[in-house]
Design a protein around this motif. Structure first.
Motif, short mmCIF file in Angstrom:
data_model
loop_
_atom_site.label_atom_id
_atom_site.label_comp_id
_atom_site.label_asym_id
_atom_site.label_seq_id
_atom_site.Cartn_x
_atom_site.Cartn_y
_atom_site.Cartn_z
N LEU A 142 35.06 -55.30 77.12
CA LEU A 142 34.74 -55.09 78.53
C LEU A 142 35.76 -54.18 79.21
N ALA A 143 37.03 -54.42 78.94
CA ALA A 143 38.08 -53.59 79.53
C ALA A 143 37.94 -52.14 79.07
N ASP A 144 37.62 -51.94 77.79
CA ASP A 144 37.43 -50.59 77.26
C ASP A 144 36.23 -49.93 77.94
N PHE A 145 35.14 -50.66 78.09
CA PHE A 145 33.95 -50.12 78.75
C PHE A 145 34.25 -49.73 80.19
N LEU A 146 34.94 -50.59 80.91
CA LEU A 146 35.27 -50.29 82.30
C LEU A 146 36.21 -49.10 82.41
N ARG A 147 37.21 -49.01 81.52
CA ARG A 147 38.13 -47.87 81.52
C ARG A 147 37.38 -46.58 81.26
N ARG A 148 36.52 -46.60 80.25
CA ARG A 148 35.77 -45.40 79.90
C ARG A 148 34.77 -45.04 81.00
N SER A 149 34.21 -46.02 81.65
CA SER A 149 33.30 -45.75 82.77
C SER A 149 34.06 -45.10 83.92
N ARG A 150 35.26 -45.61 84.21
CA ARG A 150 36.08 -45.00 85.27
C ARG A 150 36.44 -43.57 84.91
N GLU A 151 36.80 -43.34 83.65
CA GLU A 151 37.12 -41.97 83.22
C GLU A 151 35.92 -41.05 83.38
N LEU A 152 34.73 -41.57 83.09
CA LEU A 152 33.50 -40.79 83.28
C LEU A 152 33.34 -40.45 84.77
N TYR A 153 33.55 -41.42 85.63
CA TYR A 153 33.46 -41.16 87.07
C TYR A 153 34.50 -40.15 87.51
N ASP A 154 35.73 -40.28 87.03
CA ASP A 154 36.78 -39.32 87.39
C ASP A 154 36.37 -37.91 86.99
N HIS A 155 35.83 -37.78 85.79
CA HIS A 155 35.40 -36.47 85.29
C HIS A 155 34.26 -35.92 86.15
N GLN A 156 33.30 -36.75 86.46
CA GLN A 156 32.16 -36.30 87.25
C GLN A 156 32.55 -36.04 88.71
N LEU A 157 33.50 -36.80 89.22
CA LEU A 157 33.99 -36.56 90.58
C LEU A 157 34.61 -35.18 90.68
N ALA A 158 35.41 -34.81 89.69
CA ALA A 158 36.02 -33.48 89.69
C ALA A 158 34.94 -32.40 89.70
N ARG A 159 33.88 -32.61 88.95
CA ARG A 159 32.77 -31.65 88.91
C ARG A 159 32.08 -31.56 90.27
N VAL A 160 31.78 -32.71 90.86
CA VAL A 160 31.05 -32.72 92.14
C VAL A 160 31.90 -32.15 93.26
N ARG A 161 33.21 -32.38 93.21
CA ARG A 161 34.08 -31.82 94.26
C ARG A 161 34.11 -30.30 94.24
N GLU A 162 33.70 -29.70 93.14
CA GLU A 162 33.66 -28.24 93.04
C GLU A 162 32.37 -27.67 93.62
N LEU A 163 31.38 -28.52 93.88
CA LEU A 163 30.11 -28.05 94.42
C LEU A 163 30.23 -27.75 95.92
N PRO A 164 29.41 -26.84 96.43
CA PRO A 164 29.46 -26.56 97.87
C PRO A 164 28.99 -27.78 98.67
N VAL A 165 29.60 -27.97 99.81
CA VAL A 165 29.29 -29.09 100.69
C VAL A 165 28.30 -28.61 101.74
N VAL A 166 27.26 -29.37 101.96
CA VAL A 166 26.29 -29.06 103.00
C VAL A 166 26.86 -29.55 104.33
N LYS A 167 26.92 -28.66 105.29
CA LYS A 167 27.43 -29.03 106.62
C LYS A 167 26.40 -29.91 107.31
N ARG A 168 26.86 -31.00 107.88
CA ARG A 168 25.98 -31.91 108.61
C ARG A 168 25.67 -31.35 109.99
#
Length: 156
Positions: free
Chosen positions: A128-154
Protein backbone atom coordinates in the motif's frame (compact mmCIF):
# COMPACT_ATOMS: atom_id res chain seq x y z
CA UNK A 1 -7.68 -7.83 -14.70
CA UNK A 2 -9.20 -4.86 -16.56
CA UNK A 3 -12.22 -5.03 -14.24
CA UNK A 4 -9.94 -4.80 -11.21
CA UNK A 5 -8.04 -1.84 -12.67
CA UNK A 6 -11.34 -0.10 -13.44
CA UNK A 7 -12.62 -0.75 -9.91
CA UNK A 8 -9.34 0.58 -8.47
CA UNK A 9 -9.64 3.68 -10.65
CA UNK A 10 -13.17 4.31 -9.38
CA UNK A 11 -12.04 3.88 -5.78
CA UNK A 12 -9.13 6.31 -6.33
CA UNK A 13 -11.47 8.91 -7.82
CA UNK A 14 -13.94 8.45 -4.99
CA UNK A 15 -11.12 8.74 -2.43
CA UNK A 16 -9.88 11.94 -4.09
CA UNK A 17 -13.37 13.42 -3.88
CA UNK A 18 -13.61 12.49 -0.19
CA UNK A 19 -10.18 14.03 0.53
CA UNK A 20 -11.20 17.14 -1.36
CA UNK A 21 -14.45 17.45 0.61
CA UNK A 22 -12.64 16.92 3.92
CA UNK A 23 -10.03 19.55 3.05
CA UNK A 24 -12.74 22.02 2.04
CA UNK A 25 -14.49 21.50 5.39
CA UNK A 26 -11.21 21.77 7.34
CA UNK A 27 -10.31 25.00 5.52
CA UNK A 28 -13.73 26.37 6.45
CA UNK A 29 -13.26 25.50 10.12
CA UNK A 30 -9.89 27.27 10.10
CA UNK A 31 -11.22 30.25 8.12
CA UNK A 32 -8.66 29.88 5.33
CA UNK A 33 -8.62 29.05 1.64
CA UNK A 34 -7.30 25.77 0.26
CA UNK A 35 -3.83 27.10 -0.56
CA UNK A 36 -3.52 28.50 2.97
CA UNK A 37 -4.56 25.08 4.29
CA UNK A 38 -1.78 23.40 2.29
CA UNK A 39 0.69 25.92 3.70
CA UNK A 40 -0.46 25.12 7.23
CA UNK A 41 -0.15 21.38 6.55
CA UNK A 42 3.48 21.91 5.54
CA UNK A 43 4.21 24.09 8.57
CA UNK A 44 2.56 21.70 11.04
CA UNK A 45 4.56 18.82 9.56
CA UNK A 46 7.90 20.67 9.40
CA UNK A 47 9.87 22.43 12.11
CA UNK A 48 10.15 25.57 9.96
CA UNK A 49 10.11 26.58 6.31
CA UNK A 50 11.50 29.39 4.24
CA UNK A 51 8.96 31.50 2.33
CA UNK A 52 10.71 30.54 -0.92
CA UNK A 53 10.30 26.82 -0.12
CA UNK A 54 6.61 27.37 0.62
CA UNK A 55 6.18 29.20 -2.67
CA UNK A 56 7.84 26.38 -4.57
CA UNK A 57 5.76 23.71 -2.81
CA UNK A 58 2.52 25.60 -3.39
CA UNK A 59 3.25 26.97 -6.87
CA UNK A 60 3.01 30.59 -5.73
CA UNK A 61 4.83 33.75 -6.72
CA UNK A 62 6.83 35.72 -4.16
CA UNK A 63 4.06 38.31 -3.85
CA UNK A 64 1.40 35.62 -3.35
CA UNK A 65 3.49 33.95 -0.65
CA UNK A 66 3.87 37.25 1.20
CA UNK A 67 0.11 37.92 1.05
CA UNK A 68 -0.64 34.36 2.25
CA UNK A 69 1.83 34.62 5.15
CA UNK A 70 0.36 38.00 6.11
CA UNK A 71 -3.14 36.46 6.22
CA UNK A 72 -2.05 33.44 8.25
CA UNK A 73 0.02 35.53 10.66
CA UNK A 74 -2.96 37.84 11.23
CA UNK A 75 -5.05 34.77 12.14
CA UNK A 76 -2.37 33.74 14.66
CA UNK A 77 -1.46 30.60 12.71
CA UNK A 78 2.20 31.29 12.03
CA UNK A 79 5.20 33.34 13.06
CA UNK A 80 8.05 34.72 10.99
CA UNK A 81 11.48 35.23 12.49
CA UNK A 82 15.07 35.54 11.33
CA UNK A 83 16.59 32.19 10.43
CA UNK A 84 19.13 31.35 13.16
CA UNK A 85 21.61 29.98 10.59
CA UNK A 86 21.36 33.00 8.27
CA UNK A 87 19.81 36.18 9.67
CA UNK A 88 19.14 37.46 6.13
CA UNK A 89 16.57 34.68 5.70
CA UNK A 90 13.19 34.21 7.36
CA UNK A 91 11.95 31.08 9.11
CA UNK A 92 8.19 30.52 9.10
CA UNK A 93 6.74 28.36 11.89
CA UNK A 94 3.27 27.12 12.83
CA UNK A 95 2.00 28.41 16.15
CA UNK A 96 0.89 26.17 18.99
CA UNK A 97 -2.66 27.47 18.41
CA UNK A 98 -2.82 26.16 14.84
CA UNK A 99 -1.11 22.92 15.85
CA UNK A 100 -3.87 22.43 18.42
CA UNK A 101 -6.59 23.20 15.88
CA UNK A 102 -4.97 20.83 13.38
CA UNK A 103 -4.90 18.07 15.99
CA UNK A 104 -8.60 18.66 16.75
CA UNK A 105 -9.37 18.29 13.04
CA UNK A 106 -6.98 15.51 12.09
CA UNK A 107 -6.32 13.68 15.39
CA UNK A 108 -9.48 11.54 15.19
CA UNK A 109 -8.63 10.83 11.56
CA UNK A 110 -5.15 9.64 12.55
CA UNK A 111 -6.55 7.43 15.33
CA UNK A 112 -9.10 5.78 13.04
CA UNK A 113 -6.46 5.39 10.32
CA UNK A 114 -4.15 3.61 12.75
CA UNK A 115 -7.00 1.29 13.71
CA UNK A 116 -7.76 0.64 10.04
CA UNK A 117 -4.17 -0.35 9.25
CA UNK A 118 -4.12 -2.95 12.02
CA UNK A 119 -6.05 -5.26 9.67
CA UNK A 120 -3.15 -5.41 7.21
CA UNK A 121 0.03 -7.50 7.31
CA UNK A 122 3.46 -5.89 7.07
CA UNK A 123 3.71 -7.07 3.47
CA UNK A 124 0.33 -5.54 2.61
CA UNK A 125 1.29 -2.26 4.28
CA UNK A 126 4.52 -2.15 2.25
CA UNK A 127 2.47 -2.74 -0.91
CA UNK A 128 0.00 0.00 0.00
CA UNK A 129 2.78 2.44 0.88
CA UNK A 130 4.51 1.67 -2.43
CA UNK A 131 1.27 2.20 -4.35
CA UNK A 132 0.59 5.51 -2.62
CA UNK A 133 4.17 6.71 -3.18
CA UNK A 134 4.06 5.79 -6.84
CA UNK A 135 0.63 7.40 -7.21
CA UNK A 136 1.96 10.62 -5.68
CA UNK A 137 4.95 10.52 -8.03
CA UNK A 138 2.53 10.11 -10.95
CA UNK A 139 0.58 13.16 -9.75
CA UNK A 140 3.79 15.16 -9.32
CA UNK A 141 4.82 14.28 -12.87
CA UNK A 142 1.41 15.13 -14.30
CA UNK A 143 1.21 18.35 -12.28
CA UNK A 144 4.46 19.53 -13.84
CA UNK A 145 2.99 18.80 -17.28
CA UNK A 146 -0.30 20.59 -16.58
CA UNK A 147 1.46 23.63 -15.12
CA UNK A 148 3.13 24.09 -18.51
CA UNK A 149 -0.24 24.37 -20.28
CA UNK A 150 -1.76 27.79 -20.98
CA UNK A 151 -4.22 29.01 -18.36
CA UNK A 152 -7.65 30.17 -19.46
CA UNK A 153 -8.43 33.57 -17.98
CA UNK A 154 -11.64 33.58 -15.98
CA UNK A 155 -14.32 36.08 -16.85
CA UNK A 156 -15.60 38.25 -14.06
Amino acid sequence: MDDLRAALSVEMQTLQAAVDAFDEAAAGVLGVNRTDLRCLEILVREEAAAPSALGLALGLTTGSVTAMLDRLEKLGYLTRSPDPSDRRKVAVRATDAVRQKAWELYGPFVAEGEELTRDYSAEQLRLLADFLRRSRELYDHQLARVRELPVVKRRR
